[in-house]
Scaffold this motif. Structure first.
Motif, PDB file in Angstrom:
ATOM      1  N   GLU A 145       0.805  -1.215   0.000  1.00 52.50           N
ATOM      2  CA  GLU A 145       0.000   0.000   0.000  1.00 52.50           C
ATOM      3  C   GLU A 145       0.844   1.274   0.000  1.00 52.50           C
ATOM      4  O   GLU A 145       0.324   2.356  -0.270  1.00 52.50           O
ATOM      5  CB  GLU A 145      -0.948   0.005   1.199  1.00 52.50           C
ATOM      6  CG  GLU A 145      -2.021  -1.049   1.116  1.00 52.50           C
ATOM      7  CD  GLU A 145      -3.041  -0.924   2.221  1.00 52.50           C
ATOM      8  OE1 GLU A 145      -2.970   0.060   2.986  1.00 52.50           O
ATOM      9  OE2 GLU A 145      -3.917  -1.797   2.321  1.00 52.50           O
ATOM     10  N   GLU A 146       2.130   1.161   0.307  1.00 51.51           N
ATOM     11  CA  GLU A 146       2.987   2.347   0.313  1.00 51.51           C
ATOM     12  C   GLU A 146       3.512   2.696  -1.074  1.00 51.51           C
ATOM     13  O   GLU A 146       4.027   3.801  -1.280  1.00 51.51           O
ATOM     14  CB  GLU A 146       4.166   2.129   1.258  1.00 51.51           C
ATOM     15  CG  GLU A 146       3.807   2.088   2.723  1.00 51.51           C
ATOM     16  CD  GLU A 146       5.016   1.898   3.609  1.00 51.51           C
ATOM     17  OE1 GLU A 146       5.645   2.915   3.989  1.00 51.51           O
ATOM     18  OE2 GLU A 146       5.353   0.730   3.908  1.00 51.51           O
ATOM     19  N   LEU A 148       3.037   3.661  -4.911  1.00 53.62           N
ATOM     20  CA  LEU A 148       2.102   4.141  -5.914  1.00 53.62           C
ATOM     21  C   LEU A 148       2.477   3.605  -7.299  1.00 53.62           C
ATOM     22  O   LEU A 148       1.663   3.021  -7.994  1.00 53.62           O
ATOM     23  CB  LEU A 148       2.077   5.669  -5.945  1.00 53.62           C
ATOM     24  CG  LEU A 148       1.201   6.372  -4.906  1.00 53.62           C
ATOM     25  CD1 LEU A 148       1.816   6.265  -3.511  1.00 53.62           C
ATOM     26  CD2 LEU A 148       1.005   7.843  -5.280  1.00 53.62           C
ATOM     27  N   THR A 160       7.909   5.727  -6.401  1.00 54.20           N
ATOM     28  CA  THR A 160       7.139   6.784  -5.741  1.00 54.20           C
ATOM     29  C   THR A 160       6.259   6.151  -4.670  1.00 54.20           C
ATOM     30  O   THR A 160       5.489   5.228  -4.948  1.00 54.20           O
ATOM     31  CB  THR A 160       6.285   7.546  -6.758  1.00 54.20           C
ATOM     32  OG1 THR A 160       7.154   8.193  -7.699  1.00 54.20           O
ATOM     33  CG2 THR A 160       5.432   8.599  -6.064  1.00 54.20           C
ATOM     34  N   LEU A 161       6.395   6.671  -3.444  1.00 51.25           N
ATOM     35  CA  LEU A 161       5.720   6.112  -2.275  1.00 51.25           C
ATOM     36  C   LEU A 161       4.701   7.098  -1.724  1.00 51.25           C
ATOM     37  O   LEU A 161       4.715   8.293  -2.060  1.00 51.25           O
ATOM     38  CB  LEU A 161       6.755   5.780  -1.194  1.00 51.25           C
ATOM     39  CG  LEU A 161       7.909   4.853  -1.604  1.00 51.25           C
ATOM     40  CD1 LEU A 161       9.000   4.869  -0.543  1.00 51.25           C
ATOM     41  CD2 LEU A 161       7.395   3.436  -1.820  1.00 51.25           C
ATOM     42  N   THR A 162       3.830   6.608  -0.876  1.00 55.44           N
ATOM     43  CA  THR A 162       2.893   7.492  -0.198  1.00 55.44           C
ATOM     44  C   THR A 162       3.664   8.486   0.673  1.00 55.44           C
ATOM     45  O   THR A 162       4.816   8.253   1.033  1.00 55.44           O
ATOM     46  CB  THR A 162       1.930   6.681   0.677  1.00 55.44           C
ATOM     47  OG1 THR A 162       2.700   5.845   1.565  1.00 55.44           O
ATOM     48  CG2 THR A 162       1.025   5.806  -0.173  1.00 55.44           C
ATOM     49  N   GLY A 163       3.012   9.581   1.014  1.00 52.47           N
ATOM     50  CA  GLY A 163       3.651  10.588   1.856  1.00 52.47           C
ATOM     51  C   GLY A 163       4.668  11.426   1.112  1.00 52.47           C
ATOM     52  O   GLY A 163       5.614  11.941   1.708  1.00 52.47           O
ATOM     53  N   ASN A 164       4.502  11.561  -0.211  1.00 53.51           N
ATOM     54  CA  ASN A 164       5.411  12.363  -1.037  1.00 53.51           C
ATOM     55  C   ASN A 164       6.860  11.908  -0.933  1.00 53.51           C
ATOM     56  O   ASN A 164       7.790  12.715  -0.939  1.00 53.51           O
ATOM     57  CB  ASN A 164       5.319  13.851  -0.657  1.00 53.51           C
ATOM     58  CG  ASN A 164       3.951  14.440  -0.946  1.00 53.51           C
ATOM     59  OD1 ASN A 164       3.392  14.193  -2.014  1.00 53.51           O
ATOM     60  ND2 ASN A 164       3.403  15.177   0.008  1.00 53.51           N
ATOM     61  N   TYR A 200      -4.161   2.875  -6.839  1.00 55.93           N
ATOM     62  CA  TYR A 200      -3.934   4.319  -6.911  1.00 55.93           C
ATOM     63  C   TYR A 200      -4.174   4.896  -8.302  1.00 55.93           C
ATOM     64  O   TYR A 200      -3.778   6.034  -8.589  1.00 55.93           O
ATOM     65  CB  TYR A 200      -2.513   4.644  -6.448  1.00 55.93           C
ATOM     66  CG  TYR A 200      -2.279   4.297  -4.989  1.00 55.93           C
ATOM     67  CD1 TYR A 200      -3.020   4.912  -3.996  1.00 55.93           C
ATOM     68  CD2 TYR A 200      -1.348   3.332  -4.620  1.00 55.93           C
ATOM     69  CE1 TYR A 200      -2.833   4.585  -2.663  1.00 55.93           C
ATOM     70  CE2 TYR A 200      -1.148   2.998  -3.291  1.00 55.93           C
ATOM     71  CZ  TYR A 200      -1.896   3.626  -2.317  1.00 55.93           C
ATOM     72  OH  TYR A 200      -1.706   3.287  -0.995  1.00 55.93           O
ATOM     73  N   GLU A 214      -3.186   8.868  -8.941  1.00 55.06           N
ATOM     74  CA  GLU A 214      -3.805   9.841  -8.036  1.00 55.06           C
ATOM     75  C   GLU A 214      -3.033  11.151  -7.950  1.00 55.06           C
ATOM     76  O   GLU A 214      -3.607  12.187  -7.630  1.00 55.06           O
ATOM     77  CB  GLU A 214      -3.955   9.234  -6.643  1.00 55.06           C
ATOM     78  CG  GLU A 214      -5.060   8.191  -6.564  1.00 55.06           C
ATOM     79  CD  GLU A 214      -5.339   7.747  -5.147  1.00 55.06           C
ATOM     80  OE1 GLU A 214      -4.611   8.183  -4.222  1.00 55.06           O
ATOM     81  OE2 GLU A 214      -6.284   6.958  -4.944  1.00 55.06           O
ATOM     82  N   ASP A 215      -1.713  11.109  -8.224  1.00 48.03           N
ATOM     83  CA  ASP A 215      -0.940  12.359  -8.211  1.00 48.03           C
ATOM     84  C   ASP A 215      -0.867  12.994  -9.595  1.00 48.03           C
ATOM     85  O   ASP A 215      -0.038  13.877  -9.830  1.00 48.03           O
ATOM     86  CB  ASP A 215       0.470  12.114  -7.655  1.00 48.03           C
ATOM     87  CG  ASP A 215       1.302  11.205  -8.554  1.00 48.03           C
ATOM     88  OD1 ASP A 215       0.768  10.660  -9.545  1.00 48.03           O
ATOM     89  OD2 ASP A 215       2.506  11.043  -8.267  1.00 48.03           O
TER      90      ASP A 215
END
Length: 246
Positions: A145-146, A148, A160-164, A200, A214-215
């Motif tokens: 889940e971390e 993307l 690329t991971l969650t939390g920028n 995502y 999503e980004d």
């Protein structure tokens, strides 16, 4: 199960090794063998702590480090496995620790040791599968889940991971995909250099020729992957009728 002991008292360390060996013999038919590595200092332990399912810690300021310091360093390394603080000279119960820390008093009683192993086995059974990402001087472990998406650039893959967050791994997109695809079907490769996590995806382009994350990062989708892209998107977002798995 893989267990690490980090204790600067030689006698205590060897005694705990013996107790764990007896527990391993007793449990081998049911829960499997308990493999134990013992350390008298933290340097060797911290080299690769993610391989362990359980830690027994009691350090009394060897090399200027306390048992509490070891917990902090393990946490910074991404350890979520149970950590058992073995209380002797230092009463760790009076200090603040993460939720994965429990306590045993020395001398360690067989019954309490067995309870700590049962605790670790329950957590191990419920723990998510961790994905290893390596660079030259660092290795991190993340959950599905971390992540993307990932993109290959030369000899590296930028994940690329969650939390920028981003992590540049020393691998190829093909090798990373081979590492994760069996246990994580939510990942797929829309192109030879890209990997995306279907959970995502924000939207699919007309005819599934593109997908937008999503980004707002956009990936082209190879014609051979478009059917799976539609299936994966529907699986996580429930849009329309679900396709059969290709």
């Amino acid at each position: 199960m893989h267990v690490a002991i980090c204790d600067d008292n030689v006698a205590d360390r060897r005694q705990l090794e013996r107790l764990l060996k007896r527990e391993s013999d007793r449990r081998s038919a049911d829960t499997g063998i308990i493999y134990t590595d013992a350390f008298g200092n933290t340097q060797a332990l911290l080299a690769n702590p993610m391989q362990y399912d359980l830690f027994y810690i009691d350090m009394c300021n060897t090399d200027g480090l306390s048992g509490s310091d070891v917990v902090v360093m393990l946490t910074e390394k991404g350890v979520h496995a149970p950590i058992v603080m073995c209380c002797s000279k230092d009463d760790y119960k009076t200090k603040n620790f993460p939720a994965n820390v429990i306590f045993l008093d020395k001398p360690i009683r067989t019954e309490e040791l067995a309870e700590s192993l049962e605790h670790a086995l329950r957590i191990k059974a419920e723990a998510p599968d961790m994905i290893e990402l390596r660079e030259d001087k660092n290795t991190i472990y993340v959950t599905e889940e971390e992540i993307l998406y990932a993109w290959e650039d030369g000899r590296h893959v930028t994940v690329t991971l969650t939390g920028n967050r981003q992590f540049v791994a020393n691998t190829t997109a093909a090798n990373l995909f081979a590492q994760i695809e069996d246990n994580h079907p939510m990942f797929f490769a829309p192109t030879i250099k890209g990997i995306v996590n279907a959970r995502y995806i924000k939207k699919l382009g007309l005819g599934c020729t593109t997908l937008t994350m999503e980004d707002d990062t956009v990936f082209k989708v190879h014609k051979d992957c478009r059917k799976y892209a539609k299936y994966a998107f529907d699986e996580f977002h429930g849009t329309g009728s679900k396709s059969e798995v290709p």
